[in-house]
Design a protein around this motif. Structure first.
Motif, PDB file in Angstrom:
ATOM      1  N   ARG A  73       0.817  -1.219   0.000  1.00 29.01           N
ATOM      2  CA  ARG A  73       0.000   0.000   0.000  1.00 29.01           C
ATOM      3  C   ARG A  73       0.850   1.268   0.000  1.00 29.01           C
ATOM      4  N   GLU A  74       2.001   1.195   0.621  1.00 28.71           N
ATOM      5  CA  GLU A  74       2.866   2.370   0.712  1.00 28.71           C
ATOM      6  C   GLU A  74       4.137   2.130  -0.081  1.00 28.71           C
ATOM      7  N   LEU A  75       4.428   3.003  -1.017  1.00 30.75           N
ATOM      8  CA  LEU A  75       5.656   2.908  -1.793  1.00 30.75           C
ATOM      9  C   LEU A  75       6.784   3.569  -1.006  1.00 30.75           C
ATOM     10  N   VAL A  76       7.831   2.817  -0.752  1.00 27.38           N
ATOM     11  CA  VAL A  76       8.958   3.330   0.016  1.00 27.38           C
ATOM     12  C   VAL A  76      10.251   3.084  -0.753  1.00 27.38           C
TER      13      VAL A  76
ATOM     14  N   ARG B 252      -3.345   6.341   7.531  1.00 30.54           N
ATOM     15  CA  ARG B 252      -3.983   5.018   7.469  1.00 30.54           C
ATOM     16  C   ARG B 252      -3.126   4.069   6.644  1.00 30.54           C
ATOM     17  N   VAL B 253      -2.710   4.553   5.486  1.00 31.44           N
ATOM     18  CA  VAL B 253      -1.888   3.742   4.592  1.00 31.44           C
ATOM     19  C   VAL B 253      -0.564   3.402   5.270  1.00 31.44           C
TER      20      VAL B 253
ATOM     21  N   ARG C  70       4.758  -4.716   6.758  1.00 28.45           N
ATOM     22  CA  ARG C  70       6.188  -4.825   6.464  1.00 28.45           C
ATOM     23  C   ARG C  70       6.956  -5.411   7.650  1.00 28.45           C
ATOM     24  N   ASP C  71       6.536  -5.062   8.855  1.00 26.74           N
ATOM     25  CA  ASP C  71       7.201  -5.641  10.024  1.00 26.74           C
ATOM     26  C   ASP C  71       6.965  -7.147  10.076  1.00 26.74           C
ATOM     27  N   ALA C  72       5.750  -7.568   9.708  1.00 29.23           N
ATOM     28  CA  ALA C  72       5.461  -9.009   9.652  1.00 29.23           C
ATOM     29  C   ALA C  72       6.322  -9.696   8.596  1.00 29.23           C
ATOM     30  N   VAL C  73       6.441  -9.077   7.434  1.00 29.02           N
ATOM     31  CA  VAL C  73       7.271  -9.640   6.364  1.00 29.02           C
ATOM     32  C   VAL C  73       8.720  -9.753   6.827  1.00 29.02           C
TER      33      VAL C  73
END
Length: 204
Positions: free
Chosen positions: A102-105, A129-130, A138-141
């Motif tokens: 959802r978030e491009l980083v 929210r995003v 991302r932390d789960a990944v």
């Protein structure tokens, strides 16, 4: 040991003393309070207004994380609180990856004049929210693809349904209190068995 966001999120449901399920994210208000406690671990969410849409998005990430936590501890049994209704692994992977995307980083290199270089993730995303949902995913990944996954365990003390990262080789429960409850429960179970067989009860 400080818990990371994904383990904090996964452990927002637990078993109550009566065997019922207690959910820290059971209402919008409760979810908002939990998110505010995570503000130091998840940046850029200071202006987040929590509503039912946000709560449901967080629940999807939690469901995916707990499903994959159960897969990570296999062949040991998963947490009993939701073992009967886990999201299928393929669905959990897709949900987690979709939330993360959802978030491009982009990684940004920081190198102070004094000290070693480090990388941070930079984003132009303004919607808190995003940022929240993507950061949790991302932390789960990161956790599930990293070395800590090998130390993940489900606590099977009475009334506990938490997952924890084992800090030493003999750790069997998430906290000393859970270890005490498990030992007491085993003692009383052995005492019941001894009484049923007409033998002397075991020493505690």
């Amino acid at each position: 040991m400080t818990q990371r966001p994904v383990t904090e999120l996964a452990n927002t449901i637990r078993l109550g003393g009566d065997g019922g399920v207690l959910d820290e994210l059971g209402t919008v208000g409760a979810t908002g309070r939990w998110i505010r406690r995570q503000a130091g671990n998840v940046g850029g969410i200071g202006e987040l207004v929590v509503d039912e849409e946000v709560r449901q998005a967080v629940l999807v990430v939690r469901g995916a994380a707990r499903s994959l936590f159960a897969r990570a501890v296999d062949p040991a049994p998963p947490s009993p609180v939701d073992a009967h209704r886990l999201m299928p692994a393929g669905e959990a992977l897709a949900a987690l990856n979709d939330a993360s995307a959802r978030e491009l980083v982009a990684p940004q290199l920081r190198w102070p004049t004094e000290g070693p270089p480090s990388a941070t993730l930079s984003s132009a995303e303004a919607d808190p929210r995003v940022r929240l949902i993507a950061a949790l995913a991302r932390d789960a990944v990161d956790f599930l693809s990293g070395p800590q996954r090998e130390h993940l365990r489900a606590c099977h003390a009475p009334r506990c349904a938490r997952y924890f990262v084992r800090s030493h080789g003999r750790q069997g429960w998430c906290t000393p209190a859970c270890g005490n409850r498990a030992r007491v429960a085993r003692h009383y179970e052995r005492a019941r068995e001894a009484a049923a067989n007409g033998s002397a009860p075991p020493a505690f």
